[in-house]
Write an enzyme that holds these catalytic residues in place. Structure first.
Site, PDB file in Angstrom:
ATOM      1  N   LYS A  70      50.174 -30.248  22.401  1.00 42.53           N
ATOM      2  CA  LYS A  70      50.991 -29.554  21.404  1.00 42.53           C
ATOM      3  C   LYS A  70      52.495 -29.729  21.700  1.00 42.53           C
ATOM      4  O   LYS A  70      53.300 -29.841  20.780  1.00 42.53           O
ATOM      5  CB  LYS A  70      50.613 -28.064  21.352  1.00 42.53           C
ATOM      6  N   TYR A 108      45.540 -29.023  26.284  1.00 44.24           N
ATOM      7  CA  TYR A 108      45.905 -28.539  24.942  1.00 44.24           C
ATOM      8  C   TYR A 108      47.418 -28.308  24.826  1.00 44.24           C
ATOM      9  O   TYR A 108      48.048 -28.743  23.861  1.00 44.24           O
ATOM     10  CB  TYR A 108      45.132 -27.240  24.668  1.00 44.24           C
TER      11      TYR A 108
HETATM   12  P1  NAP Z   1      39.059 -24.902  13.739  1.00 36.81           P
HETATM   13  O1  NAP Z   1      38.643 -23.736  12.928  1.00 36.81           O
HETATM   14  O2  NAP Z   1      38.261 -25.317  14.930  1.00 36.81           O
HETATM   15  O3  NAP Z   1      39.245 -26.158  12.745  1.00 36.81           O
HETATM   16  C1  NAP Z   1      39.596 -27.417  13.225  1.00 36.81           C
HETATM   17  C2  NAP Z   1      39.213 -28.440  12.200  1.00 36.81           C
HETATM   18  O4  NAP Z   1      39.504 -29.747  12.719  1.00 36.81           O
HETATM   19  C3  NAP Z   1      37.723 -28.412  11.876  1.00 36.81           C
HETATM   20  O5  NAP Z   1      37.539 -28.522  10.483  1.00 36.81           O
HETATM   21  C4  NAP Z   1      37.191 -29.630  12.628  1.00 36.81           C
HETATM   22  O6  NAP Z   1      36.060 -30.231  12.034  1.00 36.81           O
HETATM   23  C5  NAP Z   1      38.364 -30.569  12.525  1.00 36.81           C
HETATM   24  N1  NAP Z   1      38.307 -31.619  13.524  1.00 36.81           N
HETATM   25  C6  NAP Z   1      37.989 -31.512  14.840  1.00 36.81           C
HETATM   26  N2  NAP Z   1      38.037 -32.711  15.443  1.00 36.81           N
HETATM   27  C7  NAP Z   1      38.388 -33.605  14.484  1.00 36.81           C
HETATM   28  C8  NAP Z   1      38.595 -35.008  14.470  1.00 36.81           C
HETATM   29  N3  NAP Z   1      38.441 -35.764  15.575  1.00 36.81           N
HETATM   30  N4  NAP Z   1      38.930 -35.608  13.307  1.00 36.81           N
HETATM   31  C9  NAP Z   1      39.063 -34.881  12.178  1.00 36.81           C
HETATM   32  N5  NAP Z   1      38.900 -33.549  12.123  1.00 36.81           N
HETATM   33  C10 NAP Z   1      38.546 -32.917  13.271  1.00 36.81           C
HETATM   34  O7  NAP Z   1      40.541 -24.715  14.290  1.00 36.81           O
HETATM   35  P2  NAP Z   1      41.783 -23.900  13.694  1.00 36.81           P
HETATM   36  O8  NAP Z   1      41.893 -22.662  14.494  1.00 36.81           O
HETATM   37  O9  NAP Z   1      41.715 -23.835  12.226  1.00 36.81           O
HETATM   38  O10 NAP Z   1      42.958 -24.859  14.172  1.00 36.81           O
HETATM   39  C11 NAP Z   1      43.651 -25.745  13.288  1.00 36.81           C
HETATM   40  C12 NAP Z   1      44.884 -26.259  14.005  1.00 36.81           C
HETATM   41  O11 NAP Z   1      45.712 -25.152  14.364  1.00 36.81           O
HETATM   42  C13 NAP Z   1      44.562 -26.992  15.307  1.00 36.81           C
HETATM   43  O12 NAP Z   1      45.439 -28.095  15.473  1.00 36.81           O
HETATM   44  C14 NAP Z   1      44.851 -25.949  16.368  1.00 36.81           C
HETATM   45  O13 NAP Z   1      45.192 -26.520  17.602  1.00 36.81           O
HETATM   46  C15 NAP Z   1      46.011 -25.227  15.741  1.00 36.81           C
HETATM   47  N6  NAP Z   1      46.211 -23.871  16.272  1.00 36.81           N
HETATM   48  C16 NAP Z   1      45.241 -22.910  16.148  1.00 36.81           C
HETATM   49  C17 NAP Z   1      45.475 -21.650  16.675  1.00 36.81           C
HETATM   50  C18 NAP Z   1      44.468 -20.531  16.573  1.00 36.81           C
HETATM   51  O14 NAP Z   1      44.700 -19.484  17.169  1.00 36.81           O
HETATM   52  N7  NAP Z   1      43.383 -20.684  15.845  1.00 36.81           N
HETATM   53  C19 NAP Z   1      46.670 -21.377  17.336  1.00 36.81           C
HETATM   54  C20 NAP Z   1      47.619 -22.379  17.439  1.00 36.81           C
HETATM   55  C21 NAP Z   1      47.380 -23.629  16.904  1.00 36.81           C
HETATM   56  P3  NAP Z   1      34.556 -29.707  12.389  1.00 36.81           P
HETATM   57  O15 NAP Z   1      34.564 -28.232  12.255  1.00 36.81           O
HETATM   58  O16 NAP Z   1      33.726 -30.385  11.341  1.00 36.81           O
HETATM   59  O17 NAP Z   1      34.311 -30.158  13.784  1.00 36.81           O
END
Ligand code: NAP
Length: 248
Positions: free
Chosen positions: A160, A156
């Site tokens: 990033k 991961y």
């Molecule tokens: P999340 O709630 O798991 O949402 C991720 C979304 O991406 C979901 O809608 C998922 O669809 C979709 N997805 C997964 N695999 C995919 C694919 N192959 N093609 C198209 N869509 C896909 O995650 P989040 O926390 O909102 O994270 C969003 C972004 O922020 C990510 O890039 C993550 O790395 C980044 N981020 C998050 C955090 C945190 O603390 N949450 C921190 C730093 C960075 P399904 O649900 O339908 O599978």
């Protein structure tokens, strides 16, 4: 107030979580938004919800953004509905955590493909029309772990960090065409991704954050809204951390 009326946006992985909140903010500011998700039903529900709460045009597109042919089809659908694309947010992302000695090759490949290769594929489709238009905003959702590393997240954090390198390179390639390419590095944000952690793990995380709490999807969406707007026209190749002071 930020006005994005007459603008169009595509947000990957926006069926839920941070991507959904970004799509809501962009639509509230007046943009028409393509909600892209790997699951069509999730995308449809979110697109309908945003259209009815904001009055903006939304479309739902299903695509696994780690696959070139699905990304090509997604862009065809977006251009079919909107005719142009002003804002691209590369947000789709997953985790498959584990210490490196036990990390499976398939988990390395999956995370790199969904988090990093997807951004390359989507940027490659978006830049040609943006170059012709001589304007565009590309925002890559990276992570603080791409800046500082994190034990148990070799795949991961590498994905990033790669996104940050991609952001800076594309910023240089397209600056003269008025295409801004920036990244947001969220810290620990309350979503399904962090819900996997136990309460004890969340408390431990919070104790290491100067603001002593996890962030909300809205905190990240506010930064995305700024970077998608004309307020950021002279900013490119930057990484904005949204992390309560974790990295400074
Ligand atoms: P999340 O709630 O798991 O949402 C991720 C979304 O991406 C979901 O809608 C998922 O669809 C979709 N997805 C997964 N695999 C995919 C694919 N192959 N093609 C198209 N869509 C896909 O995650 P989040 O926390 O909102 O994270 C969003 C972004 O922020 C990510 O890039 C993550 O790395 C980044 N981020 C998050 C955090 C945190 O603390 N949450 C921190 C730093 C960075 P399904 O649900 O339908 O599978």
């Amino acid at each position: 107030m930020i006005d994005l009326s007459s603008k169009t946006a595509l947000v990957t992985g926006s069926g839920r979580g941070i991507g959904k909140e970004i799509a809501v903010k962009l639509a509230k500011a007046g943009a028409d938004v393509a909600i892209s998700d790997i699951d069509l039903e999730t995308a449809k529900v979110t697109a309908a919800e945003i259209a009815s709460s904001t009055g903006r045009k939304t479309i739902a597109v299903a695509a696994d953004v780690s696959k070139g042919e699905e990304v090509e089809r997604m862009f065809k659908e977006v251009f079919g509905a909107f005719e142009k694309l002003d804002i691209l947010i590369n947000n789709a992302g997953i985790t498959r955590d584990g210490l490196i000695m036990r990390m499976k090759e398939e988990d390395w490949d999956l995370v790199l493909n969904i988090n990093l290769k997807s951004a390359f594929l989507c940027c490659r489709e978006a830049v040609r029309p943006m170059m012709k238009a001589r304007s565009g905003k590309i925002i890559n959702i990276a992570s603080v772990v791409g800046l500082m590393g994190n034990a148990g997240q070799a795949n991961y954090s590498a994905s990033k960090a790669g996104m940050i390198g991609l952001t800076k390179t594309l910023a240089r390639e397209f600056a003269s065409r008025s295409i801004n390419v920036n990244a947001i590095a969220p810290g620990f944000i309350k979503t399904a991704m962090t819900d996997k952690l136990t309460d004890a793990e969340k408390e431990k995380l919070a104790s290491g954050i100067p603001m002593a709490k996890l962030g909300l999807p809205e905190d990240v969406a506010n930064a995305a809204l700024f970077l998608a707007s004309p307020l950021s026209d002279y900013i490119t190749g930057q990484v904005i951390t949204v992390d309560g002071g974790l990295v400074m």
